[in-house]
Design a protein around this motif. Structure first.
Motif, PDB file in Angstrom:
ATOM      1  N   ASN A  66       0.642  -1.373  -0.027  1.00 23.55           N
ATOM      2  CA  ASN A  66      -0.124   0.076   0.127  1.00 23.55           C
ATOM      3  C   ASN A  66       0.972   1.325   0.079  1.00 23.55           C
ATOM      4  N   HIS A  67       0.506   2.232  -0.690  1.00 21.39           N
ATOM      5  CA  HIS A  67       1.085   3.525  -0.581  1.00 21.39           C
ATOM      6  C   HIS A  67       2.542   3.407  -1.530  1.00 21.39           C
ATOM      7  N   SER A  68       2.658   2.374  -2.424  1.00 17.38           N
ATOM      8  CA  SER A  68       3.741   2.301  -2.984  1.00 17.38           C
ATOM      9  C   SER A  68       3.947   3.492  -4.120  1.00 17.38           C
ATOM     10  N   PRO A  69       4.922   3.949  -4.581  1.00 18.62           N
ATOM     11  CA  PRO A  69       5.433   4.972  -5.399  1.00 18.62           C
ATOM     12  C   PRO A  69       4.565   4.856  -6.697  1.00 18.62           C
ATOM     13  N   PRO A  73      -3.232   3.741  -4.293  1.00 19.24           N
ATOM     14  CA  PRO A  73      -3.023   3.901  -2.861  1.00 19.24           C
ATOM     15  C   PRO A  73      -3.129   2.606  -2.026  1.00 19.24           C
ATOM     16  N   ILE A  74      -4.356   1.973  -2.400  1.00 14.51           N
ATOM     17  CA  ILE A  74      -4.543   0.580  -1.556  1.00 14.51           C
ATOM     18  C   ILE A  74      -4.536  -0.607  -2.481  1.00 14.51           C
ATOM     19  N   SER A  75      -3.780  -1.514  -2.386  1.00 15.63           N
ATOM     20  CA  SER A  75      -3.525  -2.799  -3.266  1.00 15.63           C
ATOM     21  C   SER A  75      -4.591  -3.768  -3.010  1.00 15.63           C
ATOM     22  N   MET A  76      -4.965  -4.545  -4.084  1.00 10.53           N
ATOM     23  CA  MET A  76      -5.763  -5.767  -3.960  1.00 10.53           C
ATOM     24  C   MET A  76      -4.703  -6.916  -3.366  1.00 10.53           C
ATOM     25  N   GLN A  77      -3.361  -6.970  -3.759  1.00  7.56           N
ATOM     26  CA  GLN A  77      -2.524  -7.865  -3.454  1.00  7.56           C
ATOM     27  C   GLN A  77      -1.461  -7.497  -2.786  1.00  7.56           C
ATOM     28  N   PRO A  78      -1.469  -6.831  -1.554  1.00  7.49           N
ATOM     29  CA  PRO A  78      -0.301  -5.920  -0.957  1.00  7.49           C
ATOM     30  C   PRO A  78       1.027  -7.009  -0.617  1.00  7.49           C
ATOM     31  N   LYS A  79       0.879  -8.129  -0.535  1.00 10.37           N
ATOM     32  CA  LYS A  79       2.158  -9.027  -0.378  1.00 10.37           C
ATOM     33  C   LYS A  79       1.702 -10.258  -1.287  1.00 10.37           C
ATOM     34  N   GLY A  81       0.567 -13.398  -2.997  1.00 12.00           N
ATOM     35  CA  GLY A  81      -0.422 -14.363  -2.594  1.00 12.00           C
ATOM     36  C   GLY A  81      -1.261 -13.971  -1.213  1.00 12.00           C
ATOM     37  N   VAL A  82      -1.104 -12.838  -0.721  1.00 16.97           N
ATOM     38  CA  VAL A  82      -2.214 -12.038   0.299  1.00 16.97           C
ATOM     39  C   VAL A  82      -2.860 -10.887  -0.179  1.00 16.97           C
ATOM     40  N   TYR A  83      -4.303 -11.395  -0.103  1.00 18.68           N
ATOM     41  CA  TYR A  83      -5.297 -10.417  -0.606  1.00 18.68           C
ATOM     42  C   TYR A  83      -6.047  -9.283   0.450  1.00 18.68           C
ATOM     43  N   ASN A  84      -6.194  -8.375  -0.115  1.00 18.95           N
ATOM     44  CA  ASN A  84      -7.075  -7.298   0.710  1.00 18.95           C
ATOM     45  C   ASN A  84      -8.430  -7.459   0.336  1.00 18.95           C
ATOM     46  N   GLU A  85      -9.193  -8.068   1.427  1.00 19.10           N
ATOM     47  CA  GLU A  85     -10.503  -8.595   0.919  1.00 19.10           C
ATOM     48  C   GLU A  85     -11.434  -7.491   0.916  1.00 19.10           C
ATOM     49  N   ASP A  86     -10.957  -6.285   1.225  1.00 16.01           N
ATOM     50  CA  ASP A  86     -11.935  -4.892   1.046  1.00 16.01           C
ATOM     51  C   ASP A  86     -12.193  -4.749  -0.226  1.00 16.01           C
ATOM     52  N   ILE A  87     -10.853  -4.942  -1.145  1.00 18.08           N
ATOM     53  CA  ILE A  87     -10.651  -4.451  -2.592  1.00 18.08           C
ATOM     54  C   ILE A  87     -11.299  -5.735  -3.245  1.00 18.08           C
ATOM     55  N   LEU A  88     -11.157  -6.727  -2.882  1.00 18.62           N
ATOM     56  CA  LEU A  88     -11.907  -8.060  -3.616  1.00 18.62           C
ATOM     57  C   LEU A  88     -13.297  -7.703  -3.596  1.00 18.62           C
ATOM     58  N   SER A 364       0.879  11.843  -9.264  1.00 16.01           N
ATOM     59  CA  SER A 364       0.408  11.851  -7.920  1.00 16.01           C
ATOM     60  C   SER A 364       0.233  10.653  -7.522  1.00 16.01           C
ATOM     61  N   ASN A 365       0.216  10.510  -6.347  1.00 10.51           N
ATOM     62  CA  ASN A 365       0.017   9.005  -6.013  1.00 10.51           C
ATOM     63  C   ASN A 365      -1.845   8.849  -5.498  1.00 10.51           C
ATOM     64  N   ASN A 366      -2.603   9.801  -6.217  1.00  8.43           N
ATOM     65  CA  ASN A 366      -3.989   9.796  -5.804  1.00  8.43           C
ATOM     66  C   ASN A 366      -4.159   9.347  -4.674  1.00  8.43           C
ATOM     67  N   GLN A 367      -3.823  10.053  -3.537  1.00  3.56           N
ATOM     68  CA  GLN A 367      -4.138   9.763  -2.216  1.00  3.56           C
ATOM     69  C   GLN A 367      -5.573  10.394  -1.704  1.00  3.56           C
ATOM     70  N   MET A 368      -5.994  11.255  -2.592  1.00  3.97           N
ATOM     71  CA  MET A 368      -7.250  11.789  -2.253  1.00  3.97           C
ATOM     72  C   MET A 368      -8.414  11.234  -2.882  1.00  3.97           C
ATOM     73  N   GLU A 369      -8.358  11.100  -4.259  1.00  7.15           N
ATOM     74  CA  GLU A 369      -9.547  10.410  -4.841  1.00  7.15           C
ATOM     75  C   GLU A 369      -9.036   9.886  -6.355  1.00  7.15           C
ATOM     76  N   PHE A 370      -9.875   8.958  -6.880  1.00  6.53           N
ATOM     77  CA  PHE A 370      -9.409   8.653  -8.199  1.00  6.53           C
ATOM     78  C   PHE A 370     -10.230   9.574  -9.305  1.00  6.53           C
ATOM     79  N   ILE A 371      -9.052   9.723 -10.278  1.00 13.14           N
ATOM     80  CA  ILE A 371      -9.659  10.295 -11.649  1.00 13.14           C
ATOM     81  C   ILE A 371      -9.066   9.346 -12.725  1.00 13.14           C
TER      82      ILE A 371
END
Length: 410
Positions: A66-69, A73-79, A81-88, A364-371
């Motif tokens: 998350n928050h990689s350059p 901002p928030i990744s589906m697979q931050p590690k 084989g490890v998933y962020n269920e919120d994005i799924l 921008s890292n789009n930390q505020m909102e998606f466009i």
């Protein structure tokens, strides 16, 4: 009913399916319950539906911490084989809401570019090498050669395949339907804009093996590469659509056209450069129509865009030149549809909707909102906003023309 290919056409409910759609790559992330904005997501979908848009191209994967350059901002697979269920669950929610609106999803499973992690992140994960971001190094060739190692790295390919299986076999937590059984999903794409670079043989093997793997998992849905086509510099990318699309497991051809990025067009010299750029657009379409006809497969121009007038990045700036370009592309598409050629749909880049340009012209890292502009590119560059009423009116007008033509010829 699932969308099928019949000859050189898409078929939906026993009728031709043609479309002017959009890239809505951040849809699953916007739909996430915790890190997204579902209120805005629903507003965006209602607006797109009102414009006659029925086809959305969406990222079904994002990789990296998350928050990689330069990444989401928030990744589906931050590690690995490890998933962020919120994005799924965001992807679940998006597909369920698209189903309610009779919209089709084109789900892109990875990315050659780093704004969603993609193939370079898989290489980095399995080799422990640092991704050479060209925003930092100003060396795009170094990045592309780094990423193209993916095709020769068995561990990276296995990790990517595990992601494919995770997504395609997922059961939607809202509809209780497996993704491979959901007609809302029109097609799966191997990756966004993959280049062969120095590994052409391995690249072709990857296309053949991965598309066959997806067909095995999802036999009722369509499969395509998700690439630009031959590209304007095939001597470097080593992409050759005639070779790339020969496999029976690929149902249709995609092309992308970038008149500014490819230096065909200068927004500060519109009058001097536009006409020649449009000729090159037509030639690129015709070049790939020949290939599509050779394989008797439909063709979609799934990425094209142009900046706001005079390379202004703010929401308030005019979009007269963009409207001219969009109208010309829509007219080309409509003419081909009327003549029943293989060119059957397009997706403009990209829907910014109700988002705001918080850092005009800046990466921008789009930390505020998606466009519509990914985090590694100048913000406000290619986004089409809901407030761009002349463009919005044009999109609606041409989708109405498509609908009228399809009704007349159904």
């Amino acid at each position: 009913m699932f969308i099928k290919v019949q000859g050189n056409q898409f078929i939906k409910n026993n009728k031709y399916y043609h479309f002017i759609g959009t890239n809505f790559w951040y849809g699953a992330h916007l739909a996430a319950n915790q890190s997204g904005d579902r209120t805005r997501l629903l507003k965006e979908l209602d607006t797109l539906k009102a414009l006659g848009i029925t086809n959305l191209r969406i990222m079904a994967g994002s990789e990296g911490a998350n928050h990689s350059p330069y990444n989401m901002p928030i990744s589906m697979q931050p590690k690995l084989g490890v998933y962020n269920e919120d994005i799924l669950e965001g992807l679940d929610f998006l597909i369920a809401e698209m189903q309610k609106r009779d919209m089709q999803a084109v789900l892109c499973l990875s990315n050659f570019w780093y704004w969603s992690g993609g193939l370079s992140q898989y290489v980095s994960w399995v080799t422990d090498e640092t991704i050479p971001y060209p925003n930092d190094t100003n060396d795009w060739e170094k990045y592309m050669r780094f990423t193209a190692q993916f095709y020769t790295n068995t561990a990276a390919i296995d990790a990517y395949r595990n992601h494919i299986e995770t997504i395609i076999t997922r059961v939607n937590t809202i509809t209780n339907t497996s993704y491979f059984n959901d007609p809302t999903i029109m097609s799966w794409e191997l990756a966004n804009e993959p280049y062969a670079i120095q590994n052409q043989v391995e690249y072709l093997n990857w296309i053949e093996n991965t598309s066959a793997f997806i067909k095995q998992l999802a036999p009722q849905q369509l499969v395509t590469i998700g690439g630009e086509g031959n590209t304007p510099f095939p001597w470097f990318t080593n992409n050759n659509a005639l070779a790339d699309y020969k496999f029976e497991s690929l149902d249709y051809i995609t092309i992308h056209i970038w008149i500014q990025n490819w230096e065909w067009y200068n927004p500060n010299k519109h009058d001097k450069t536009y006409n020649d750029a449009l000729k090159k657009v037509k030639n690129y379409i015709d070049e790939h129509l020949f290939i599509a006809s050779t394989f008797n497969k439909p063709m979609v121009l799934e990425e094209f865009g142009i900046s706001r007038d005079n390379l202004d990045y703010t929401n308030q700036s005019t979009v007269n030149h963009r409207n001219t370009y969009f109208k010309d592309v829509f007219d080309i598409l409509l003419d081909h549809i009327k003549n029943e050629t293989n060119f059957v749909g397009c997706n403009f880049w990209a829907w910014g909707g109700f988002g705001r340009v918080n850092t005009p012209g800046e990466v921008s890292n789009n930390q505020m909102e998606f466009i519509g502009d990914p985090a590694h590119e100048p913000q406000g560059w290619y986004s089409v906003f809901e407030s761009d009423q002349t463009t919005v009116k044009l999109i609606k007008e041409y989708n109405s023309k498509l609908k009228a033509f399809n009704n007349l010829n159904s």
